[in-house]
Design a protein around this motif. Sequence first.
Motif, mmCIF file in Angstrom:
data_model
loop_
_atom_site.group_PDB
_atom_site.id
_atom_site.type_symbol
_atom_site.label_atom_id
_atom_site.label_comp_id
_atom_site.label_asym_id
_atom_site.label_seq_id
_atom_site.Cartn_x
_atom_site.Cartn_y
_atom_site.Cartn_z
ATOM 1 N N LYS A 3 6.406 10.174 4.512
ATOM 2 C CA LYS A 3 5.918 9.495 4.853
ATOM 3 C C LYS A 3 6.889 9.546 6.575
ATOM 4 O O LYS A 3 8.050 9.388 5.758
ATOM 5 C CB LYS A 3 6.579 7.905 3.726
ATOM 6 C CG LYS A 3 5.202 7.649 2.170
ATOM 7 C CD LYS A 3 3.925 7.196 2.990
ATOM 8 C CE LYS A 3 2.926 7.594 1.765
ATOM 9 N NZ LYS A 3 1.695 7.393 2.305
ATOM 10 N N GLU A 41 2.753 5.134 9.505
ATOM 11 C CA GLU A 41 1.089 5.237 9.076
ATOM 12 C C GLU A 41 0.433 3.291 9.717
ATOM 13 O O GLU A 41 1.658 3.736 9.380
ATOM 14 C CB GLU A 41 1.509 5.301 7.801
ATOM 15 C CG GLU A 41 1.792 6.849 6.756
ATOM 16 C CD GLU A 41 3.359 6.759 7.477
ATOM 17 O OE1 GLU A 41 3.847 8.288 7.195
ATOM 18 O OE2 GLU A 41 3.967 5.828 7.097
ATOM 19 N N LYS A 51 -4.944 -3.074 -1.595
ATOM 20 C CA LYS A 51 -4.343 -1.063 -1.607
ATOM 21 C C LYS A 51 -2.878 -0.978 -1.544
ATOM 22 O O LYS A 51 -2.203 -0.859 -2.463
ATOM 23 C CB LYS A 51 -4.627 -0.468 0.054
ATOM 24 C CG LYS A 51 -5.955 0.536 -0.327
ATOM 25 C CD LYS A 51 -6.628 1.754 0.219
ATOM 26 C CE LYS A 51 -8.011 1.839 0.160
ATOM 27 N NZ LYS A 51 -8.145 2.725 1.266
ATOM 28 N N ALA A 52 -2.599 -2.357 -0.739
ATOM 29 C CA ALA A 52 -1.169 -2.945 -0.296
ATOM 30 C C ALA A 52 -0.934 -3.295 -1.797
ATOM 31 O O ALA A 52 0.230 -2.772 -2.624
ATOM 32 C CB ALA A 52 -0.870 -3.750 0.651
ATOM 33 N N PRO A 58 -1.185 0.372 8.399
ATOM 34 C CA PRO A 58 -1.181 -0.186 7.164
ATOM 35 C C PRO A 58 -1.701 -0.479 6.131
ATOM 36 O O PRO A 58 -2.883 -0.335 6.433
ATOM 37 C CB PRO A 58 -0.704 -2.088 8.189
ATOM 38 C CG PRO A 58 -1.233 -1.503 9.595
ATOM 39 C CD PRO A 58 -0.853 -0.410 9.742
ATOM 40 N N LEU A 59 -1.884 -0.299 5.228
ATOM 41 C CA LEU A 59 -3.067 -0.071 4.071
ATOM 42 C C LEU A 59 -3.094 -1.896 4.326
ATOM 43 O O LEU A 59 -3.142 -2.854 4.420
ATOM 44 C CB LEU A 59 -2.356 0.016 2.862
ATOM 45 C CG LEU A 59 -1.446 0.860 2.672
ATOM 46 C CD1 LEU A 59 -0.744 1.433 0.696
ATOM 47 C CD2 LEU A 59 -2.700 2.095 2.553
ATOM 48 N N ASP A 60 -4.202 -1.924 3.152
ATOM 49 C CA ASP A 60 -5.500 -3.046 3.800
ATOM 50 C C ASP A 60 -4.721 -3.963 2.036
ATOM 51 O O ASP A 60 -3.837 -3.678 1.444
ATOM 52 C CB ASP A 60 -7.226 -3.196 3.519
ATOM 53 C CG ASP A 60 -7.696 -1.704 1.901
ATOM 54 O OD1 ASP A 60 -6.679 -2.487 1.024
ATOM 55 O OD2 ASP A 60 -8.113 -1.530 2.288
ATOM 56 N N THR A 61 -5.000 -5.384 1.927
ATOM 57 C CA THR A 61 -4.479 -6.113 1.267
ATOM 58 C C THR A 61 -4.985 -5.133 -0.036
ATOM 59 O O THR A 61 -3.630 -5.504 -0.878
ATOM 60 C CB THR A 61 -4.527 -7.433 1.322
ATOM 61 O OG1 THR A 61 -4.678 -8.168 2.433
ATOM 62 C CG2 THR A 61 -4.128 -8.235 0.863
ATOM 63 N N GLN A 106 -0.619 -0.284 -4.565
ATOM 64 C CA GLN A 106 0.943 0.649 -4.162
ATOM 65 C C GLN A 106 2.209 -0.164 -4.741
ATOM 66 O O GLN A 106 2.769 -0.224 -5.237
ATOM 67 C CB GLN A 106 1.160 1.061 -2.603
ATOM 68 C CG GLN A 106 2.265 1.724 -2.478
ATOM 69 C CD GLN A 106 2.696 2.258 -1.105
ATOM 70 O OE1 GLN A 106 2.754 1.139 -0.455
ATOM 71 N NE2 GLN A 106 1.617 2.910 -0.539
#
Length: 464
Positions: A254, A258, A265-266, A260-263, A269
């Motif tokens: 990283k 990058e 996926k976040a 941001p991930l959607d809600t 993670q």
Amino acid sequence: MPSKRKVWDSVDEAVKDVKSGDTLLVGGFGLAGLPDTLLQALIKRGEVTDLTGVSNNAGTPGHGLGLLLDAGKMGKVVASYPGGNKTFESKYLKGEISLELVPQGTLAERIRAHAAGIPAFYTPTGANTAIESGSIPQRYQPGGASKGVLIPGIKKEAREINGRRYVLEPAIPGDVAFVRAWKVDEVGNCVFRYAAHNFSAVMAKNARLTIVEAENIVPAGAISPNAIHLPGIYVDRIVRATAPKEIEYVTLAKTGNEAPLDTAKAAKQDQRHKIARRAAREIKDGFYVNLGWMQSENGIWAWAVSNEKELDADLINAGKETVTLLPGASVFDSSESFAMIRGGHVDVSILGALQVSQAGDIANFMIPGKMLKGIGGAMDLVSNPDKTKVIVLTEHTAKDGSPKILAECSLPLTGARTVSQIITELCAFDVDRANGGLTLVDLQDGVTLEEVRAKTGCDFKVRE
């Protein structure tokens, strides 16, 4: 003194002695070290069929055993992790091809054993599992599992030795071996590069005809004897490698830039990070750890995620992702890697799971008749739990909300009474492998005891 020049100008001529029904050993792990030059030449030979392909995995479309599969050349595959090839998985589940599923370390050792004149050997890997009982079908009836089994699995002899259970595994003889090497001299001495070593050397030693495709061919004497991984005595023919090296999964460190991930996926993670942070508390300074940042069972100690400038097709981890080497790193072949694991030289082994029982049983490689990924190295990784602490990291429940931590596993076992600790996004359990019971040792932030009880499929104690 070796003097015969073994280099063939034509790859098509070099593979002319492969015949229908042969057992073909194919080196490589993921895309690293695949002898695609030789395989591309072989599929041109329309008369050659019904091969038994022996490799760690079943290749991908256009690579490895995938080339033979797509060309209709194989009747059977012997592998540890074939399900990564969706075409193969589908054919097996429909009863269109045979499979002998073998733990990865056992596969390497069965190949090495025959090369060394050893007909069979005892191993703890697979004891008290479907490998011992032979309950994984080699082939379903046409139409798939619902139609029944055409060729049953292979039951293994087992015995107790010094209080531990072992299964007897037969050596695998090979008719032909295809391998790829980085540097080869004209009399066949080979050097492999990084993680491209994998199964290649043991396979090359174990065939009546061994053909090596070489990225670099040099005169005899140009390689230091100290640098040779495979002596030329094992090599019959050499061709120049022309198939390009490719990377299956590019994974980069990283950078902070990058998107941001959607809600959803976040959240996923964050959940994984929470589990990983709790697991890190179990790792002590100086530990050797598999599937953490230390060992990758395809043959690397001490690696990290690579950056874009360091991408190298010969440097991948067991997930076939690109990595880089840390100071103090070492590389070795698959046989060496699993000797470290089975021998208990690794301090901690970390795995995921489909199910875990209160006695420390783990199931993580297949759903009979529905899903087949493969055993990979998992059975080896849990084969010596008295010396190597086995920790399972898993979500507490399956996608349908059902518990993954149970009184007994309903899926085929990867190992019996092998897990010492279970860590989820909710809590951590210690496992009493001897008596068969769980003790809750702590809760993740914001989690209640009542929630853990509601989502766990067995009783457990709570540490005071």
